[in-house]
Scaffold this motif. Structure first.
Motif, PDB file in Angstrom:
ATOM      1  N   ARG A  54     -51.692 -54.903   8.276  1.00 37.18           N
ATOM      2  CA  ARG A  54     -51.614 -54.194   9.548  1.00 37.18           C
ATOM      3  C   ARG A  54     -52.906 -53.457   9.783  1.00 37.18           C
ATOM      4  O   ARG A  54     -53.649 -53.277  10.729  1.00 37.18           O
ATOM      5  CB  ARG A  54     -50.477 -53.479   9.886  1.00 37.18           C
ATOM      6  N   ALA A  55     -53.497 -53.078   8.441  1.00 36.61           N
ATOM      7  CA  ALA A  55     -54.502 -52.101   8.549  1.00 36.61           C
ATOM      8  C   ALA A  55     -55.831 -52.971   8.882  1.00 36.61           C
ATOM      9  O   ALA A  55     -56.755 -52.438   9.623  1.00 36.61           O
ATOM     10  CB  ALA A  55     -54.802 -51.207   7.237  1.00 36.61           C
ATOM     11  N   ASN A  56     -55.932 -54.083   8.575  1.00 37.43           N
ATOM     12  CA  ASN A  56     -57.133 -55.063   8.827  1.00 37.43           C
ATOM     13  C   ASN A  56     -56.969 -56.068   9.908  1.00 37.43           C
ATOM     14  O   ASN A  56     -57.570 -56.895   9.913  1.00 37.43           O
ATOM     15  CB  ASN A  56     -57.565 -55.729   7.649  1.00 37.43           C
ATOM     16  N   MET A  57     -55.948 -55.712  10.751  1.00 41.88           N
ATOM     17  CA  MET A  57     -55.541 -56.635  11.622  1.00 41.88           C
ATOM     18  C   MET A  57     -55.426 -55.833  13.210  1.00 41.88           C
ATOM     19  O   MET A  57     -54.782 -55.093  13.261  1.00 41.88           O
ATOM     20  CB  MET A  57     -54.303 -57.222  11.547  1.00 41.88           C
ATOM     21  N   THR A  58     -56.624 -56.071  14.046  1.00 39.11           N
ATOM     22  CA  THR A  58     -56.423 -55.625  15.406  1.00 39.11           C
ATOM     23  C   THR A  58     -55.437 -56.275  16.256  1.00 39.11           C
ATOM     24  O   THR A  58     -54.542 -57.280  15.779  1.00 39.11           O
ATOM     25  CB  THR A  58     -57.585 -55.885  16.199  1.00 39.11           C
ATOM     26  N   PRO A  59     -54.697 -55.570  17.069  1.00 36.64           N
ATOM     27  CA  PRO A  59     -53.605 -55.957  17.882  1.00 36.64           C
ATOM     28  C   PRO A  59     -54.117 -57.376  18.717  1.00 36.64           C
ATOM     29  O   PRO A  59     -53.324 -58.459  18.800  1.00 36.64           O
ATOM     30  CB  PRO A  59     -53.491 -55.074  19.153  1.00 36.64           C
ATOM     31  N   GLU A  60     -55.442 -57.654  18.864  1.00 36.33           N
ATOM     32  CA  GLU A  60     -55.853 -58.987  19.604  1.00 36.33           C
ATOM     33  C   GLU A  60     -55.839 -60.174  18.688  1.00 36.33           C
ATOM     34  O   GLU A  60     -55.484 -60.888  19.036  1.00 36.33           O
ATOM     35  CB  GLU A  60     -57.360 -58.625  20.205  1.00 36.33           C
ATOM     36  N   GLN A  61     -56.045 -59.742  17.316  1.00 36.70           N
ATOM     37  CA  GLN A  61     -56.140 -60.642  16.355  1.00 36.70           C
ATOM     38  C   GLN A  61     -54.910 -61.142  15.869  1.00 36.70           C
ATOM     39  O   GLN A  61     -54.463 -62.379  15.989  1.00 36.70           O
ATOM     40  CB  GLN A  61     -56.891 -60.159  15.111  1.00 36.70           C
ATOM     41  N   GLU A  62     -53.854 -60.143  15.985  1.00 41.75           N
ATOM     42  CA  GLU A  62     -52.399 -60.661  15.642  1.00 41.75           C
ATOM     43  C   GLU A  62     -51.986 -61.574  16.695  1.00 41.75           C
ATOM     44  O   GLU A  62     -51.143 -62.455  16.561  1.00 41.75           O
ATOM     45  CB  GLU A  62     -51.456 -59.227  15.451  1.00 41.75           C
ATOM     46  N   LYS A  63     -52.163 -61.039  17.936  1.00 43.15           N
ATOM     47  CA  LYS A  63     -51.775 -61.902  19.106  1.00 43.15           C
ATOM     48  C   LYS A  63     -52.083 -63.234  18.942  1.00 43.15           C
ATOM     49  O   LYS A  63     -51.342 -64.282  19.350  1.00 43.15           O
ATOM     50  CB  LYS A  63     -52.068 -61.247  20.229  1.00 43.15           C
ATOM     51  N   ALA A  64     -53.612 -63.408  18.641  1.00 46.95           N
ATOM     52  CA  ALA A  64     -53.968 -64.889  18.559  1.00 46.95           C
ATOM     53  C   ALA A  64     -53.441 -65.470  17.629  1.00 46.95           C
ATOM     54  O   ALA A  64     -53.151 -66.850  17.830  1.00 46.95           O
ATOM     55  CB  ALA A  64     -55.663 -64.568  18.415  1.00 46.95           C
ATOM     56  N   ARG A  66     -50.555 -65.141  16.319  1.00 45.82           N
ATOM     57  CA  ARG A  66     -48.940 -65.396  16.712  1.00 45.82           C
ATOM     58  C   ARG A  66     -48.956 -66.579  17.768  1.00 45.82           C
ATOM     59  O   ARG A  66     -48.140 -67.453  17.920  1.00 45.82           O
ATOM     60  CB  ARG A  66     -48.510 -64.371  17.117  1.00 45.82           C
ATOM     61  N   GLU A  67     -49.818 -66.658  18.703  1.00 44.44           N
ATOM     62  CA  GLU A  67     -49.883 -67.567  19.670  1.00 44.44           C
ATOM     63  C   GLU A  67     -50.106 -68.981  19.064  1.00 44.44           C
ATOM     64  O   GLU A  67     -49.485 -69.910  19.567  1.00 44.44           O
ATOM     65  CB  GLU A  67     -51.039 -67.287  20.724  1.00 44.44           C
ATOM     66  N   VAL A  68     -51.091 -69.020  18.125  1.00 41.86           N
ATOM     67  CA  VAL A  68     -51.211 -70.481  17.535  1.00 41.86           C
ATOM     68  C   VAL A  68     -49.845 -70.778  16.740  1.00 41.86           C
ATOM     69  O   VAL A  68     -49.596 -72.057  16.559  1.00 41.86           O
ATOM     70  CB  VAL A  68     -52.521 -70.567  16.826  1.00 41.86           C
ATOM     71  N   LEU A  69     -49.498 -69.973  15.918  1.00 37.46           N
ATOM     72  CA  LEU A  69     -48.305 -70.529  15.166  1.00 37.46           C
ATOM     73  C   LEU A  69     -47.085 -70.970  16.058  1.00 37.46           C
ATOM     74  O   LEU A  69     -46.656 -71.716  15.636  1.00 37.46           O
ATOM     75  CB  LEU A  69     -48.202 -69.086  14.208  1.00 37.46           C
ATOM     76  N   TYR A 368     -49.051 -65.914   6.735  1.00 37.79           N
ATOM     77  CA  TYR A 368     -48.781 -66.366   8.257  1.00 37.79           C
ATOM     78  C   TYR A 368     -47.756 -67.594   7.838  1.00 37.79           C
ATOM     79  O   TYR A 368     -47.963 -68.568   7.207  1.00 37.79           O
ATOM     80  CB  TYR A 368     -49.953 -66.869   8.817  1.00 37.79           C
ATOM     81  N   ARG A 369     -46.758 -67.145   8.504  1.00 37.17           N
ATOM     82  CA  ARG A 369     -45.441 -68.065   8.251  1.00 37.17           C
ATOM     83  C   ARG A 369     -44.516 -67.939   9.496  1.00 37.17           C
ATOM     84  O   ARG A 369     -44.402 -66.953  10.155  1.00 37.17           O
ATOM     85  CB  ARG A 369     -44.578 -67.569   7.083  1.00 37.17           C
ATOM     86  N   GLY A 370     -43.471 -69.130   9.582  1.00 41.95           N
ATOM     87  CA  GLY A 370     -42.976 -69.063  10.757  1.00 41.95           C
ATOM     88  C   GLY A 370     -41.755 -70.262  10.727  1.00 41.95           C
ATOM     89  O   GLY A 370     -42.083 -71.244   9.792  1.00 41.95           O
ATOM     90  N   TYR A 371     -40.901 -70.428  11.248  1.00 39.28           N
ATOM     91  CA  TYR A 371     -39.743 -71.348  11.244  1.00 39.28           C
ATOM     92  C   TYR A 371     -39.087 -71.463  12.861  1.00 39.28           C
ATOM     93  O   TYR A 371     -39.278 -70.734  13.572  1.00 39.28           O
ATOM     94  CB  TYR A 371     -38.524 -71.245  10.325  1.00 39.28           C
ATOM     95  N   ILE A 372     -38.757 -72.863  13.153  1.00 42.98           N
ATOM     96  CA  ILE A 372     -37.806 -73.126  14.014  1.00 42.98           C
ATOM     97  C   ILE A 372     -36.775 -73.904  13.752  1.00 42.98           C
ATOM     98  O   ILE A 372     -36.607 -74.795  13.065  1.00 42.98           O
ATOM     99  CB  ILE A 372     -38.726 -73.641  14.976  1.00 42.98           C
ATOM    100  N   LYS A 373     -35.518 -73.710  14.367  1.00 41.63           N
ATOM    101  CA  LYS A 373     -34.195 -74.339  13.704  1.00 41.63           C
ATOM    102  C   LYS A 373     -33.927 -75.187  15.197  1.00 41.63           C
ATOM    103  O   LYS A 373     -34.411 -75.207  16.090  1.00 41.63           O
ATOM    104  CB  LYS A 373     -33.013 -73.177  13.541  1.00 41.63           C
ATOM    105  N   ALA A 374     -32.631 -75.825  14.815  1.00 38.04           N
ATOM    106  CA  ALA A 374     -32.292 -76.976  16.131  1.00 38.04           C
ATOM    107  C   ALA A 374     -32.046 -76.323  17.315  1.00 38.04           C
ATOM    108  O   ALA A 374     -32.289 -76.973  18.353  1.00 38.04           O
ATOM    109  CB  ALA A 374     -30.937 -77.780  15.376  1.00 38.04           C
ATOM    110  N   ASN A 375     -31.434 -74.919  17.296  1.00 38.48           N
ATOM    111  CA  ASN A 375     -31.151 -74.591  18.459  1.00 38.48           C
ATOM    112  C   ASN A 375     -32.180 -73.963  19.385  1.00 38.48           C
ATOM    113  O   ASN A 375     -32.059 -72.831  20.383  1.00 38.48           O
ATOM    114  CB  ASN A 375     -30.044 -73.465  18.334  1.00 38.48           C
ATOM    115  N   GLY A 376     -33.354 -74.011  18.859  1.00 42.14           N
ATOM    116  CA  GLY A 376     -34.669 -73.441  19.294  1.00 42.14           C
ATOM    117  C   GLY A 376     -35.026 -72.104  19.028  1.00 42.14           C
ATOM    118  O   GLY A 376     -35.967 -71.374  19.164  1.00 42.14           O
TER     119      GLY A 376
END
Length: 384
Positions: A54-64, A66-69, A368-376
């Motif tokens: 979090r220390a080297n991540m601006t809110p704008e960078q984190e948002k960007a 998360r959006e692509v992921l 950077y990681r994420g998942y999605i299941k059958a129910n969305g």
């Protein structure tokens, strides 16, 4: 004898029908599995591991990020929801991240010591154990598609360099100028790495030598950026990725999927390491090291210090622990990541089995990681 002559046409008709059915099955392998269950589809992704805090991540960078992921997850999920195969899903998912300058894959890949973007990728089908990979390519827009084309349209598993590019071109894949992959942020990272190297700071991978002068940025791209900067700040949509800005980072991308037919697949794509040289290739395009999929065990995609993932055959090691040691996915994955740490390496991985169990272990500050299941239901994570 008359009875045999009477039965012969029926036998031939039966054989003809069988051959026709076999052809249809080959064209649509998913339809061969009558136990289709849309309720089990699952997709897991990663966009690289490293000192991501979090220390080297601006809110704008984190948002960007998360959006692509999230976009990548939704694209792959859409493929699975419509009855697409796990192979279709992982390819489509990885292409989204290859097309984003935020990750070290495709556009936005890191530069070699000589100032080039050399790309690696691999893909594997858990149902058939077919696999394809490419390494050191510089002109194919989506390396993951090149890897799949090697798997499906050649007798080989791996192709490298100009030969892989020629094959991709002959098969009709989208070819781009090398300048397509250029981003100002990655190019600046190369210059910083070379400056550090010339200052006699030992590199963790290469013996310190007099570094070659970095290649100049493509004229058109450089000119475009300078014009926009003069108009006021950085170019519209430009985002300085927080990769390689604090410690060692790996922006490799990957995906693993389970489709409604019960089949697994894995895919990984990367630009390698900033300032790499001598044609260095990491684990991402190596089947069994950075990528592996087998319906009998799991699908794995890795990100990290490739030399250690190769030495530990990380992706296959997890599958072997499950297959021969009867270990559950999470236990097998954690044990293998611990093995990498003991060797001195760092990074992470994503894994998935046929029951839809997910694992995402890493031994770095973040991934950077994420998942999605059958129910969305979906989730995107970044920090430890």
């Amino acid at each position: 004898m008359k009875k045999l002559l009477y039965l012969l046409p029926l036998a031939l008709l039966h054989l003809g029908g069988g051959a026709q059915a076999q052809t249809t099955t080959a064209a649509k392998p998913a339809a061969a599995n009558s136990a289709a269950d849309p309720g089990r589809i699952t997709l897991v992704i990663h966009g690289g591991a490293g000192t991501i805090t979090r220390a080297n991540m601006t809110p704008e960078q984190e948002k960007a990020y998360r959006e692509v992921l999230n976009q990548a997850l939704q694209v792959g999920y859409g493929v699975l929801q419509k009855g697409g195969t796990s192979l279709d899903a992982v390819e489509a998912t990885v292409r989204v991240m290859e097309d984003s300058p935020l990750f070290n894959a495709g556009k936005g890949a890191v530069f070699t010591h000589e100032g080039r973007n050399e790309l690696d990728a691999s893909i594997m089908d858990g149902k058939t154990l077919r696999a394809g990979s490419v390494a050191g390519i510089t002109t194919v827009r989506n390396p993951i598609t090149a890897a799949r084309t090697v798997m499906e349209k050649s007798e080989h598993v791996m192709m490298v360099g100009p030969g892989a590019e020629q094959f991709a071109k002959e098969k009709g894949l989208q070819i781009v100028e090398p300048s397509y992959f250029y981003t100002e942020a990655r190019y600046n990272q190369l210059q910083k790495a070379i400056a550090k190297e010339q200052g006699a700071v030992p590199d963790q991978l290469n013996t310190p030598t007099k570094a070659a002068a970095p290649a100049t940025a493509p004229a058109t791209e450089s000119k475009k950026i300078k014009v926009k900067q003069k108009a006021g700040g950085k170019p519209q949509g430009y985002l300085e990725p927080p990769i390689f800005t604090e410690g060692r980072k790996y922006g490799t991308v990957g995906a693993v999927a389970l489709d409604q037919y019960g089949n697994l697949a894995a895919a990984t794509s990367t630009g390698g390491m900033t300032n790499k040289r001598y044609g260095r290739v990491g684990d991402a395009p190596i089947i069994g090291a950075g990528t592996y999929a087998d319906n009998q065990s799991c699908a794995i995609s890795c990100t990290g210090w490739g030399e250690y993932f190769i030495r530990a055959t990380v992706a296959r090691d997890i599958a072997a622990r499950m297959e021969y040691g009867k270990q559950p996915l999470q236990q097998a994955a954690q044990a293998t990541i611990d093995k990498v740490a003991q060797l001195g390496g760092d990074g992470g991985l994503i894994g998935l089995d046929r029951q839809g169990n997910i694992t995402m272990p890493f031994n770095s500050e973040g991934m950077y990681r994420g998942y999605i299941k059958a129910n969305g239901q979906s989730e995107v994570l970044i920090y430890k």
